[in-house]
Scaffold this motif. Structure first.
Motif, mmCIF file in Angstrom:
data_model
loop_
_atom_site.group_PDB
_atom_site.id
_atom_site.type_symbol
_atom_site.label_atom_id
_atom_site.label_comp_id
_atom_site.label_asym_id
_atom_site.label_seq_id
_atom_site.Cartn_x
_atom_site.Cartn_y
_atom_site.Cartn_z
ATOM 1 N N ARG A 145 -10.004 2.602 44.369
ATOM 2 C CA ARG A 145 -9.543 3.964 44.629
ATOM 3 C C ARG A 145 -10.445 4.958 43.913
ATOM 4 O O ARG A 145 -11.275 4.583 43.071
ATOM 5 C CB ARG A 145 -8.091 4.126 44.192
ATOM 6 N N LEU A 146 -10.289 6.219 44.262
ATOM 7 C CA LEU A 146 -11.077 7.278 43.640
ATOM 8 C C LEU A 146 -10.262 7.947 42.550
ATOM 9 O O LEU A 146 -9.034 8.081 42.671
ATOM 10 C CB LEU A 146 -11.423 8.349 44.670
ATOM 11 N N ILE A 147 -10.931 8.408 41.528
ATOM 12 C CA ILE A 147 -10.242 9.225 40.531
ATOM 13 C C ILE A 147 -9.901 10.567 41.185
ATOM 14 O O ILE A 147 -10.693 11.096 41.961
ATOM 15 C CB ILE A 147 -11.114 9.398 39.269
ATOM 16 N N PRO A 148 -8.708 11.124 40.929
ATOM 17 C CA PRO A 148 -8.381 12.427 41.517
ATOM 18 C C PRO A 148 -9.419 13.482 41.113
ATOM 19 O O PRO A 148 -9.838 13.538 39.956
ATOM 20 C CB PRO A 148 -7.005 12.747 40.923
ATOM 21 N N GLU A 149 -9.836 14.257 42.087
ATOM 22 C CA GLU A 149 -10.854 15.295 41.892
ATOM 23 C C GLU A 149 -10.461 16.238 40.745
ATOM 24 O O GLU A 149 -9.319 16.673 40.666
ATOM 25 C CB GLU A 149 -10.975 16.078 43.207
ATOM 26 N N GLY A 150 -11.435 16.513 39.887
ATOM 27 C CA GLY A 150 -11.229 17.507 38.842
ATOM 28 C C GLY A 150 -10.415 17.044 37.640
ATOM 29 O O GLY A 150 -10.034 17.846 36.792
ATOM 30 N N ASP A 155 -32.698 19.873 47.150
ATOM 31 C CA ASP A 155 -31.297 20.084 46.814
ATOM 32 C C ASP A 155 -31.040 19.577 45.389
ATOM 33 O O ASP A 155 -31.421 18.447 45.069
ATOM 34 C CB ASP A 155 -30.417 19.309 47.808
ATOM 35 N N PRO A 156 -30.434 20.394 44.531
ATOM 36 C CA PRO A 156 -30.147 19.912 43.176
ATOM 37 C C PRO A 156 -29.159 18.730 43.178
ATOM 38 O O PRO A 156 -29.067 18.006 42.185
ATOM 39 C CB PRO A 156 -29.550 21.127 42.467
ATOM 40 N N LEU A 157 -28.453 18.543 44.283
ATOM 41 C CA LEU A 157 -27.551 17.388 44.420
ATOM 42 C C LEU A 157 -28.056 16.503 45.559
ATOM 43 O O LEU A 157 -27.637 16.645 46.714
ATOM 44 C CB LEU A 157 -26.123 17.851 44.717
ATOM 45 N N PRO A 158 -28.992 15.599 45.272
ATOM 46 C CA PRO A 158 -29.606 14.786 46.331
ATOM 47 C C PRO A 158 -28.569 14.025 47.158
ATOM 48 O O PRO A 158 -28.773 13.824 48.355
ATOM 49 C CB PRO A 158 -30.512 13.824 45.553
ATOM 50 N N VAL A 159 -27.475 13.610 46.550
ATOM 51 C CA VAL A 159 -26.483 12.832 47.292
ATOM 52 C C VAL A 159 -25.837 13.693 48.376
ATOM 53 O O VAL A 159 -25.569 13.214 49.477
ATOM 54 C CB VAL A 159 -25.412 12.256 46.336
ATOM 55 N N ARG A 160 -25.612 14.969 48.059
ATOM 56 C CA ARG A 160 -25.038 15.890 49.054
ATOM 57 C C ARG A 160 -25.978 16.031 50.248
ATOM 58 O O ARG A 160 -25.576 15.934 51.407
ATOM 59 C CB ARG A 160 -24.793 17.256 48.397
ATOM 60 N N SER A 194 -18.356 10.520 42.699
ATOM 61 C CA SER A 194 -16.976 10.456 43.198
ATOM 62 C C SER A 194 -16.566 11.778 43.854
ATOM 63 O O SER A 194 -15.584 11.814 44.596
ATOM 64 C CB SER A 194 -16.000 10.089 42.083
ATOM 65 N N HIS A 195 -17.338 12.862 43.594
ATOM 66 C CA HIS A 195 -17.037 14.140 44.255
ATOM 67 C C HIS A 195 -17.250 14.057 45.770
ATOM 68 O O HIS A 195 -16.785 14.911 46.509
ATOM 69 C CB HIS A 195 -17.892 15.272 43.668
ATOM 70 N N LEU A 196 -17.965 13.030 46.221
ATOM 71 C CA LEU A 196 -18.119 12.828 47.666
ATOM 72 C C LEU A 196 -16.787 12.453 48.304
ATOM 73 O O LEU A 196 -16.631 12.522 49.528
ATOM 74 C CB LEU A 196 -19.148 11.724 47.941
ATOM 75 N N GLY A 197 -15.864 12.033 47.475
ATOM 76 C CA GLY A 197 -14.494 11.795 47.925
ATOM 77 C C GLY A 197 -14.377 10.693 48.958
ATOM 78 O O GLY A 197 -15.061 9.666 48.890
ATOM 79 N N ASP A 198 -13.524 10.944 49.949
ATOM 80 C CA ASP A 198 -13.204 9.905 50.922
ATOM 81 C C ASP A 198 -14.401 9.451 51.734
ATOM 82 O O ASP A 198 -14.427 8.325 52.237
ATOM 83 C CB ASP A 198 -12.097 10.393 51.866
ATOM 84 N N ARG A 199 -15.405 10.333 51.875
ATOM 85 C CA ARG A 199 -16.597 9.915 52.621
ATOM 86 C C ARG A 199 -17.227 8.701 51.940
ATOM 87 O O ARG A 199 -17.649 7.742 52.584
ATOM 88 C CB ARG A 199 -17.616 11.053 52.687
ATOM 89 N N LEU A 200 -17.287 8.748 50.604
ATOM 90 C CA LEU A 200 -17.848 7.628 49.855
ATOM 91 C C LEU A 200 -16.910 6.425 49.905
ATOM 92 O O LEU A 200 -17.331 5.293 50.148
ATOM 93 C CB LEU A 200 -18.093 8.049 48.402
ATOM 94 N N LEU A 201 -15.626 6.688 49.686
ATOM 95 C CA LEU A 201 -14.653 5.594 49.641
ATOM 96 C C LEU A 201 -14.592 4.856 50.974
ATOM 97 O O LEU A 201 -14.510 3.615 51.012
ATOM 98 C CB LEU A 201 -13.271 6.137 49.260
ATOM 99 N N CYS A 202 -14.640 5.603 52.075
ATOM 100 C CA CYS A 202 -14.597 4.964 53.399
ATOM 101 C C CYS A 202 -15.806 4.067 53.615
ATOM 102 O O CYS A 202 -15.687 2.965 54.168
ATOM 103 C CB CYS A 202 -14.526 6.007 54.509
#
Lengths: 298, 298
Positions: B279-284, B193-198, B245-253
């Motif tokens: 907190r997370l930076i707003p996506e995008g 996967d080009p995005l290993p974290v995903r 941070s694109h992982l969003g709430d999954r990461l934050l939780c």
């Protein structure tokens, strides 16, 4: 003229600082134990400096006090000053009532940070790394104390750096304080000497392998604290103070050795010139009393 | 009107910010590879924003650029921007020659810190914790970038926290970056996967024990970074940004869970209210481009 008082576990230092920032008077008293005695000690210190300068309490431009424990400098409230035998004390309010003037209360490490910055003639950004019973830093930016959002800036003693370290008094595991502090040494090096660090260094000099290992961990822990301060705040200088600083160059050389070794392994770390940033506070400096006099200046 | 450009590894964002601090224009270009192409990309971005706003380069109050690598913001010199294929570039000088106006060059994480602070409407002190290929923070105090003595403030990715950890690219062992970054995950989780974290998060959700362990180390490493920032600088808020941070709430939780667990074990840590600060930076959000436009403002 400003008046500064440093209330320590056994001794209380008091100084008068003239308008040019010079040390005009300096006295030392025994610290009383418990809330009432601590207030009396501070009142006595103001009276003694008053006699020496010929000024009443209201004659000073400011009066400041440095004291261990959790200090709310806005309210003058002090809590958990265990060595002084006080759990909670409205020190600012009590003294204002006794002296008839406002008194600024500050944590002693933070006061010492301001005092060290002043008496060492530093500029830019400095961290004062206090190695006493515990480990904590006070951060000074362009001469002003950096408190942070909740007054806990510099509480780096409770940064864990070893998942396999011992449990710290704070409940975490492997905190910097568990190896790089007086209590950390005392836990590891059992001795009847009232100054375990002195005994440790003597035994290490005699070649005792356990003493050498504990001493090496102490130096590595202090070096780690320096690294945290530089990589996070990027301070120009780290000044080592507190009880362990009486070890003088023996301690500083150990820390420099660790930092030099790390720089060999890491070009990145080498580029930070950590050894050049670290120095000791001059022996016998009443840094906390001077800082207490100056801390509200700006 | 101010113009800000964020030159990323594959894409370049550019924005125009009006006098009220609002986002007036926003464009995106592909980033060219190598010194010449990077300069052309920046020139093209200025031209495009110029068309949209009707302003020549000299018509902007300021032009700023955020770019990866070692940036000397005083001279405009950029080094080691590996993903852009440039080893050394006098980007400030080159662009001044091409555009006929001065251009401010800033490290992209530092620019994003200023941008995040602005677009999230924060006050007090903030650390922007960038979780990309590496781990680094940008610290903002009352809206202004805190650079430190040598511009390395916030380089906390290279604070070691595990004596038994792996060797980091910097030569040290057990740095935060080895577990809490894209490169740290990629080293531990081998995938096409080009995005290993995903891929890691998907496998962990499927119950893969190794993926769960790596994901837990990632969260603990991020939580450790938060703890270092609060115990040293005592920031009001830590904003997580960067690729992860694109992982969003999954990461934050995950991070909140670790911090809550730590608070259970340590009343001291509980008193710091770490979860509320993160907190997370707003996506995008084009934080780095906005920050590049604003970074020289004060």
């Amino acid at each position: 003229m400003r008046l500064g008082i440093d209330i320590g576990g056994t001794k209380t230092d008091a100084v008068a600082i003239d308008d040019a920032g010079g040390l005009s008077q300096r006295i030392r008293l025994a610290t009383g134990f418990g809330s009432i005695a601590v207030v009396e000690t501070a009142v006595a210190a103001v009276a003694r400096i008053g006699e020496l300068t010929g000024l009443p309490a209201s004659g000073f431009q400011s009066i400041g006090i440095g004291i261990p424990g959790m200090v709310d400098s806005a309210s003058g409230h002090v809590a958990h000053a265990v060595n002084l035998g006080l759990e909670r004390l409205e020190l600012g309010g009590e003294l204002a009532g006794r002296l008839g003037v406002g008194v600024r209360i500050e944590n002693d490490v933070k006061a010492a940070a301001v005092g060290a910055y002043h008496l060492m003639g530093l500029d830019g950004t400095m961290a004062y790394l206090n190695l006493g019973t515990g480990l904590a830093a006070g951060i000074v930016v362009d001469g002003r104390l950096w408190r942070g959002a909740d007054g806990i800036a510099g509480e780096i003693g409770h940064i864990p750096v070893d998942p396999n370290g011992v449990i710290c008094a704070c409940g975490q595991r492997g905190c910097l304080e568990t190896v790089a502090s007086g209590s950390g040494v005392a836990r590891q090096w059992r001795t009847d000497d009232p100054l375990p660090v002195r005994s440790l260094f003597a035994a290490a000099a005699d070649g005792d392998p356990e003493a050498r290992a504990i001493k090496a961990r102490l130096a590595a822990g202090i070096a780690s604290a320096v690294r945290v301060l530089v990589l996070t705040v990027d301070v120009d200088s780290v000044v080592i103070g507190g009880g362990l600083s009486h070890l003088g160059d023996r301690l500083l050389c150990d820390v420099h050795e660790v930092l030099d070794e790390w720089a060999q392994a890491s070009p990145f770390l080498a580029s930070l010139s950590l050894p050049e940033r670290v120095r000791l506070i001059p022996e016998g400096s009443p840094a906390a009393a001077i800082g207490a006099a100056l801390v509200g200046e700006s």
